[in-house]
Design a protein around this motif. Structure first.
Motif, PDB file in Angstrom:
ATOM      1  N   ASP A   9       0.857  -1.190   0.000  1.00 56.61           N
ATOM      2  CA  ASP A   9       0.000   0.000   0.000  1.00 56.61           C
ATOM      3  C   ASP A   9       0.881   1.224   0.000  1.00 56.61           C
ATOM      4  O   ASP A   9       1.917   1.235   0.680  1.00 56.61           O
ATOM      5  CB  ASP A   9      -0.930   0.013   1.222  1.00 56.61           C
ATOM      6  CG  ASP A   9      -2.125   0.930   1.012  1.00 56.61           C
ATOM      7  OD1 ASP A   9      -1.915   2.172   0.978  1.00 56.61           O
ATOM      8  OD2 ASP A   9      -3.244   0.428   0.872  1.00 56.61           O
ATOM      9  N   HIS A  11       0.084   4.184   1.151  1.00 52.47           N
ATOM     10  CA  HIS A  11      -0.154   5.025   2.324  1.00 52.47           C
ATOM     11  C   HIS A  11       0.470   4.371   3.564  1.00 52.47           C
ATOM     12  O   HIS A  11       0.034   3.280   3.958  1.00 52.47           O
ATOM     13  CB  HIS A  11      -1.647   5.243   2.543  1.00 52.47           C
ATOM     14  CG  HIS A  11      -2.272   6.068   1.458  1.00 52.47           C
ATOM     15  ND1 HIS A  11      -2.930   5.492   0.401  1.00 52.47           N
ATOM     16  CD2 HIS A  11      -2.291   7.403   1.256  1.00 52.47           C
ATOM     17  CE1 HIS A  11      -3.349   6.450  -0.409  1.00 52.47           C
ATOM     18  NE2 HIS A  11      -2.967   7.619   0.079  1.00 52.47           N
ATOM     19  N   VAL A  14      -1.983   3.102   6.355  1.00 55.34           N
ATOM     20  CA  VAL A  14      -2.724   1.889   5.974  1.00 55.34           C
ATOM     21  C   VAL A  14      -1.791   0.686   5.992  1.00 55.34           C
ATOM     22  O   VAL A  14      -2.113  -0.364   6.555  1.00 55.34           O
ATOM     23  CB  VAL A  14      -3.374   2.063   4.587  1.00 55.34           C
ATOM     24  CG1 VAL A  14      -4.021   0.760   4.122  1.00 55.34           C
ATOM     25  CG2 VAL A  14      -4.391   3.187   4.601  1.00 55.34           C
ATOM     26  N   ASP A  55      -2.797  -3.065  -2.725  1.00 56.47           N
ATOM     27  CA  ASP A  55      -3.572  -1.857  -3.001  1.00 56.47           C
ATOM     28  C   ASP A  55      -3.751  -1.756  -4.507  1.00 56.47           C
ATOM     29  O   ASP A  55      -2.948  -2.290  -5.279  1.00 56.47           O
ATOM     30  CB  ASP A  55      -2.816  -0.640  -2.448  1.00 56.47           C
ATOM     31  CG  ASP A  55      -3.610   0.650  -2.521  1.00 56.47           C
ATOM     32  OD1 ASP A  55      -4.842   0.615  -2.729  1.00 56.47           O
ATOM     33  OD2 ASP A  55      -2.993   1.718  -2.353  1.00 56.47           O
ATOM     34  N   THR A  83      -8.874  -2.112  -1.889  1.00 60.75           N
ATOM     35  CA  THR A  83      -8.952  -0.810  -2.553  1.00 60.75           C
ATOM     36  C   THR A  83     -10.049   0.076  -1.989  1.00 60.75           C
ATOM     37  O   THR A  83     -11.017  -0.416  -1.427  1.00 60.75           O
ATOM     38  CB  THR A  83      -9.174  -1.001  -4.073  1.00 60.75           C
ATOM     39  OG1 THR A  83      -9.150   0.267  -4.716  1.00 60.75           O
ATOM     40  CG2 THR A  83     -10.489  -1.700  -4.355  1.00 60.75           C
ATOM     41  N   SER A  84      -9.865   1.365  -2.168  1.00 59.63           N
ATOM     42  CA  SER A  84     -10.911   2.324  -1.823  1.00 59.63           C
ATOM     43  C   SER A  84     -11.758   2.629  -3.053  1.00 59.63           C
ATOM     44  O   SER A  84     -12.824   3.213  -2.941  1.00 59.63           O
ATOM     45  CB  SER A  84     -10.309   3.606  -1.250  1.00 59.63           C
ATOM     46  OG  SER A  84      -9.405   4.176  -2.173  1.00 59.63           O
ATOM     47  N   HIS A 104     -12.961  -4.056  -0.380  1.00 53.65           N
ATOM     48  CA  HIS A 104     -12.905  -2.608  -0.249  1.00 53.65           C
ATOM     49  C   HIS A 104     -12.327  -2.243   1.107  1.00 53.65           C
ATOM     50  O   HIS A 104     -12.464  -2.998   2.079  1.00 53.65           O
ATOM     51  CB  HIS A 104     -14.283  -2.008  -0.472  1.00 53.65           C
ATOM     52  CG  HIS A 104     -14.742  -2.223  -1.873  1.00 53.65           C
ATOM     53  ND1 HIS A 104     -16.046  -2.309  -2.232  1.00 53.65           N
ATOM     54  CD2 HIS A 104     -14.051  -2.389  -3.035  1.00 53.65           C
ATOM     55  CE1 HIS A 104     -16.149  -2.512  -3.526  1.00 53.65           C
ATOM     56  NE2 HIS A 104     -14.944  -2.576  -4.019  1.00 53.65           N
ATOM     57  N   LYS A 105     -11.670  -1.098   1.162  1.00 54.33           N
ATOM     58  CA  LYS A 105     -10.973  -0.696   2.384  1.00 54.33           C
ATOM     59  C   LYS A 105     -11.911  -0.415   3.555  1.00 54.33           C
ATOM     60  O   LYS A 105     -11.452  -0.245   4.669  1.00 54.33           O
ATOM     61  CB  LYS A 105     -10.066   0.498   2.118  1.00 54.33           C
ATOM     62  CG  LYS A 105      -8.823   0.101   1.341  1.00 54.33           C
ATOM     63  CD  LYS A 105      -7.838   1.228   1.230  1.00 54.33           C
ATOM     64  CE  LYS A 105      -6.584   0.745   0.522  1.00 54.33           C
ATOM     65  NZ  LYS A 105      -5.623   1.821   0.305  1.00 54.33           N
ATOM     66  N   ASP A 106     -13.206  -0.412   3.322  1.00 55.36           N
ATOM     67  CA  ASP A 106     -14.130  -0.270   4.442  1.00 55.36           C
ATOM     68  C   ASP A 106     -14.422  -1.615   5.114  1.00 55.36           C
ATOM     69  O   ASP A 106     -15.125  -1.693   6.105  1.00 55.36           O
ATOM     70  CB  ASP A 106     -15.422   0.436   4.025  1.00 55.36           C
ATOM     71  CG  ASP A 106     -16.194  -0.307   2.944  1.00 55.36           C
ATOM     72  OD1 ASP A 106     -15.731  -1.363   2.460  1.00 55.36           O
ATOM     73  OD2 ASP A 106     -17.278   0.189   2.575  1.00 55.36           O
TER      74      ASP A 106
END
Length: 126
Positions: A9, A11, A14, A55, A83-84, A104-106
């Motif tokens: 990733d 970030h 993250v 990511d 992923t977002s 998804h990143k949520d």
């Protein structure tokens, strides 16, 4: 034996959070991290992980292309895309490149761990 995992990733928060949280599981051994797709391919060749948590949107080389290159070199490795981005060209490209699944990143850390275990050698693909 724990699943050898590479976390990718761009970030740092993250990447560090995933590495720490997943590394606490007895099921996973985080063997490395990478901050872009090119570094992911290089690290995967060097470390030969069972699973790569990838990511999708990253500089240098996106996750879909990194997945394609990585799996061409290490066909026994599995890729879980995290992923977002929701839907769209890059998700389709990642699946076409051979990603085992997309989260998804949520998603919670338990869902990420479940996906890593499910796609690992001997696991059941979700």
């Amino acid at each position: 034996m724990p699943i050898r995992l590479l976390v990718v990733d761009d970030h740092p928060l993250v990447r560090d959070t995933l590495t720490d949280a997943l590394g606490r599981s007895a099921l996973v051994d985080v063997v490395g991290v990478a901050c872009d797709g090119a570094e992911a391919v290089e690290a995967a060749v060097r470390l030969v992980p069972d699973v790569v948590l990838m990511d999708l949107v990253m500089p240098v080389l996106d996750g879909a292309e990194a997945t394609r290159r990585l799996l061409a070199l290490l066909p026994g490795t599995r890729v879980v895309v995290l992923t977002s981005a929701v839907g769209g060209r890059l998700e389709r490209a990642a699946l076409n490149a051979g990603a085992a699944t997309i989260l998804h990143k949520d998603a919670g850390i338990d869902a990420v761990l479940d996906a890593v275990v499910a796609v690992s050698p001997g696991g059941v693909n979700p």
